[in-house]
Write a protein that holds these residues in place. Structure first.
Motif, PDB file in Angstrom:
ATOM      1  N   LEU A 152       0.830  -1.203   0.000  1.00 54.58           N
ATOM      2  CA  LEU A 152       0.000   0.000   0.000  1.00 54.58           C
ATOM      3  C   LEU A 152       0.866   1.255   0.000  1.00 54.58           C
ATOM      4  CD1 LEU A 152      -2.847   1.271   0.244  1.00 54.58           C
ATOM      5  CD2 LEU A 152      -2.536   1.159   2.721  1.00 54.58           C
ATOM      6  N   LEU A 153       1.913   1.264   0.804  1.00 58.21           N
ATOM      7  CA  LEU A 153       2.818   2.412   0.835  1.00 58.21           C
ATOM      8  C   LEU A 153       3.548   2.590  -0.493  1.00 58.21           C
ATOM      9  CD1 LEU A 153       4.320   2.068   4.426  1.00 58.21           C
ATOM     10  CD2 LEU A 153       2.634   3.739   3.620  1.00 58.21           C
ATOM     11  N   ALA A 154       3.870   1.492  -1.163  1.00 56.88           N
ATOM     12  CA  ALA A 154       4.528   1.576  -2.469  1.00 56.88           C
ATOM     13  C   ALA A 154       3.604   2.193  -3.507  1.00 56.88           C
ATOM     14  CB  ALA A 154       4.991   0.203  -2.910  1.00 56.88           C
ATOM     15  N   VAL A 155       2.334   1.821  -3.483  1.00 52.96           N
ATOM     16  CA  VAL A 155       1.369   2.390  -4.437  1.00 52.96           C
ATOM     17  C   VAL A 155       1.140   3.867  -4.147  1.00 52.96           C
ATOM     18  CG1 VAL A 155      -1.049   2.323  -5.154  1.00 52.96           C
ATOM     19  CG2 VAL A 155       0.236   0.199  -4.920  1.00 52.96           C
ATOM     20  N   ILE A 156       0.999   4.216  -2.881  1.00 51.20           N
ATOM     21  CA  ILE A 156       0.806   5.627  -2.512  1.00 51.20           C
ATOM     22  C   ILE A 156       2.041   6.442  -2.902  1.00 51.20           C
ATOM     23  CG2 ILE A 156       0.599   7.190  -0.532  1.00 51.20           C
ATOM     24  CD1 ILE A 156      -1.214   5.057   0.765  1.00 51.20           C
ATOM     25  N   ALA A 157       3.226   5.891  -2.668  1.00 48.63           N
ATOM     26  CA  ALA A 157       4.453   6.598  -3.039  1.00 48.63           C
ATOM     27  C   ALA A 157       4.551   6.783  -4.547  1.00 48.63           C
ATOM     28  CB  ALA A 157       5.672   5.839  -2.521  1.00 48.63           C
ATOM     29  N   ALA A 158       4.139   5.775  -5.314  1.00 45.55           N
ATOM     30  CA  ALA A 158       4.178   5.898  -6.778  1.00 45.55           C
ATOM     31  C   ALA A 158       3.231   6.978  -7.268  1.00 45.55           C
ATOM     32  CB  ALA A 158       3.833   4.553  -7.419  1.00 45.55           C
ATOM     33  N   ILE A 159       2.084   7.093  -6.640  1.00 43.05           N
ATOM     34  CA  ILE A 159       1.114   8.125  -7.039  1.00 43.05           C
ATOM     35  C   ILE A 159       1.608   9.517  -6.637  1.00 43.05           C
ATOM     36  CG2 ILE A 159      -1.217   9.017  -6.598  1.00 43.05           C
ATOM     37  CD1 ILE A 159      -2.093   6.042  -6.346  1.00 43.05           C
ATOM     38  N   CYS A 160       2.106   9.633  -5.414  1.00 43.44           N
ATOM     39  CA  CYS A 160       2.530  10.940  -4.906  1.00 43.44           C
ATOM     40  C   CYS A 160       3.797  11.467  -5.572  1.00 43.44           C
ATOM     41  CB  CYS A 160       2.737  10.878  -3.399  1.00 43.44           C
ATOM     42  SG  CYS A 160       1.208  10.677  -2.475  1.00 43.44           S
ATOM     43  N   THR A 161       4.656  10.580  -6.049  1.00 38.90           N
ATOM     44  CA  THR A 161       5.911  11.026  -6.654  1.00 38.90           C
ATOM     45  C   THR A 161       5.839  11.093  -8.173  1.00 38.90           C
ATOM     46  OG1 THR A 161       6.795   8.770  -6.738  1.00 38.90           O
ATOM     47  CG2 THR A 161       7.272  10.080  -4.753  1.00 38.90           C
ATOM     48  N   GLY A 162       4.689  10.857  -8.718  1.00 29.64           N
ATOM     49  CA  GLY A 162       4.531  10.943 -10.163  1.00 29.64           C
ATOM     50  C   GLY A 162       5.239   9.826 -10.920  1.00 29.64           C
ATOM     51  N   GLY A 163       5.409   8.684 -10.279  1.00 34.67           N
ATOM     52  CA  GLY A 163       6.022   7.547 -10.938  1.00 34.67           C
ATOM     53  C   GLY A 163       7.479   7.314 -10.593  1.00 34.67           C
ATOM     54  N   THR A 164       8.089   8.230  -9.872  1.00 36.32           N
ATOM     55  CA  THR A 164       9.497   8.055  -9.504  1.00 36.32           C
ATOM     56  C   THR A 164       9.673   6.843  -8.600  1.00 36.32           C
ATOM     57  OG1 THR A 164       9.833  10.429  -9.674  1.00 36.32           O
ATOM     58  CG2 THR A 164      11.498   9.175  -8.468  1.00 36.32           C
ATOM     59  N   ALA A 165       8.744   6.626  -7.681  1.00 33.03           N
ATOM     60  CA  ALA A 165       8.829   5.464  -6.800  1.00 33.03           C
ATOM     61  C   ALA A 165       8.685   4.167  -7.592  1.00 33.03           C
ATOM     62  CB  ALA A 165       7.765   5.555  -5.711  1.00 33.03           C
ATOM     63  N   ALA A 166       7.938   4.195  -8.677  1.00 32.06           N
ATOM     64  CA  ALA A 166       7.818   3.011  -9.533  1.00 32.06           C
ATOM     65  C   ALA A 166       9.159   2.699 -10.195  1.00 32.06           C
ATOM     66  CB  ALA A 166       6.731   3.216 -10.573  1.00 32.06           C
ATOM     67  N   LEU A 167       9.893   3.725 -10.573  1.00 30.06           N
ATOM     68  CA  LEU A 167      11.228   3.511 -11.139  1.00 30.06           C
ATOM     69  C   LEU A 167      12.194   2.950 -10.095  1.00 30.06           C
ATOM     70  CD1 LEU A 167      11.601   6.703 -13.353  1.00 30.06           C
ATOM     71  CD2 LEU A 167      11.130   4.358 -14.094  1.00 30.06           C
ATOM     72  N   VAL A 168      12.064   3.403  -8.858  1.00 23.85           N
ATOM     73  CA  VAL A 168      12.880   2.869  -7.772  1.00 23.85           C
ATOM     74  C   VAL A 168      12.534   1.398  -7.538  1.00 23.85           C
ATOM     75  CG1 VAL A 168      13.361   3.044  -5.291  1.00 23.85           C
ATOM     76  CG2 VAL A 168      13.217   5.107  -6.690  1.00 23.85           C
ATOM     77  N   TYR A 169      11.243   1.067  -7.629  1.00 32.35           N
ATOM     78  CA  TYR A 169      10.808  -0.324  -7.501  1.00 32.35           C
ATOM     79  C   TYR A 169      11.428  -1.186  -8.596  1.00 32.35           C
ATOM     80  CZ  TYR A 169       7.747  -4.375  -7.065  1.00 32.35           C
ATOM     81  OH  TYR A 169       7.261  -5.642  -6.911  1.00 32.35           O
ATOM     82  N   LEU A 170      11.410  -0.706  -9.826  1.00 34.74           N
ATOM     83  CA  LEU A 170      12.017  -1.460 -10.929  1.00 34.74           C
ATOM     84  C   LEU A 170      13.519  -1.636 -10.746  1.00 34.74           C
ATOM     85  CD1 LEU A 170      10.073   0.033 -13.971  1.00 34.74           C
ATOM     86  CD2 LEU A 170       9.827  -2.243 -12.970  1.00 34.74           C
ATOM     87  N   ALA A 171      14.180  -0.594 -10.239  1.00 33.09           N
ATOM     88  CA  ALA A 171      15.607  -0.713  -9.960  1.00 33.09           C
ATOM     89  C   ALA A 171      15.870  -1.733  -8.860  1.00 33.09           C
ATOM     90  CB  ALA A 171      16.177   0.655  -9.575  1.00 33.09           C
ATOM     91  N   ALA A 172      15.033  -1.739  -7.834  1.00 29.02           N
ATOM     92  CA  ALA A 172      15.184  -2.718  -6.751  1.00 29.02           C
ATOM     93  C   ALA A 172      14.944  -4.126  -7.283  1.00 29.02           C
ATOM     94  CB  ALA A 172      14.217  -2.407  -5.615  1.00 29.02           C
ATOM     95  N   TRP A 173      14.015  -4.261  -8.212  1.00 29.88           N
ATOM     96  CA  TRP A 173      13.728  -5.571  -8.814  1.00 29.88           C
ATOM     97  C   TRP A 173      14.982  -6.099  -9.530  1.00 29.88           C
ATOM     98  CZ3 TRP A 173       9.792  -6.269 -13.385  1.00 29.88           C
ATOM     99  CH2 TRP A 173       9.642  -7.606 -13.679  1.00 29.88           C
ATOM    100  N   MET A 174      15.691  -5.220 -10.188  1.00 27.61           N
ATOM    101  CA  MET A 174      16.879  -5.642 -10.916  1.00 27.61           C
ATOM    102  C   MET A 174      18.094  -5.852 -10.008  1.00 27.61           C
ATOM    103  SD  MET A 174      16.736  -3.526 -14.441  1.00 27.61           S
ATOM    104  CE  MET A 174      15.834  -2.055 -14.019  1.00 27.61           C
ATOM    105  N   LEU A 175      18.186  -5.093  -8.916  1.00 33.36           N
ATOM    106  CA  LEU A 175      19.373  -5.129  -8.068  1.00 33.36           C
ATOM    107  C   LEU A 175      19.289  -6.109  -6.909  1.00 33.36           C
ATOM    108  CD1 LEU A 175      20.141  -1.321  -7.945  1.00 33.36           C
ATOM    109  CD2 LEU A 175      21.318  -3.067  -9.292  1.00 33.36           C
ATOM    110  N   MET A 176      18.096  -6.335  -6.359  1.00 35.16           N
ATOM    111  CA  MET A 176      17.958  -7.220  -5.213  1.00 35.16           C
ATOM    112  C   MET A 176      18.003  -8.676  -5.653  1.00 35.16           C
ATOM    113  SD  MET A 176      14.948  -5.307  -3.036  1.00 35.16           S
ATOM    114  CE  MET A 176      14.698  -6.623  -1.886  1.00 35.16           C
ATOM    115  N   PRO A 177      18.837  -9.487  -5.022  1.00 38.23           N
ATOM    116  CA  PRO A 177      18.856 -10.904  -5.373  1.00 38.23           C
ATOM    117  C   PRO A 177      17.614 -11.619  -4.853  1.00 38.23           C
ATOM    118  CG  PRO A 177      20.340 -10.497  -3.558  1.00 38.23           C
ATOM    119  CD  PRO A 177      19.824  -9.157  -4.004  1.00 38.23           C
TER     120      PRO A 177
END
Length: 67
Positions: A40-65
């Motif tokens: 829920l916090l990830a979705v709220i952050a993605a909405i409030c940051t205009g998609g920047t949090a979604a890009l951080v999520y994608l980066a975490a997807w690629m970097l986290m083992p």
């Protein structure tokens, strides 16, 4: 008397609490939080940051083992 180890815990994506990529599940496991609250916090952050949090999520997807 027990002593806690000072070794750091691994910061990994979750296999069990996976809905999309396991990033929110891994964050919830690391901090001991409810996975639905983290999602829920990830979705709220993605909405409030205009998609920047979604890009951080994608980066975490690629970097986290996968754990």
């Amino acid at each position: 008397m027990t002593f806690e180890s000072n070794t750091p815990r691994p910061f990994t994506r979750s296999n069990d609490k996976k809905m999309f990529a396991g990033v929110c599940g891994g964050i919830a496991d690391y901090f001991g939080a409810d996975v639905n609250l983290v999602r829920l916090l990830a979705v709220i952050a993605a909405i409030c940051t205009g998609g920047t949090a979604a890009l951080v999520y994608l980066a975490a997807w690629m970097l986290m083992p996968l754990g």
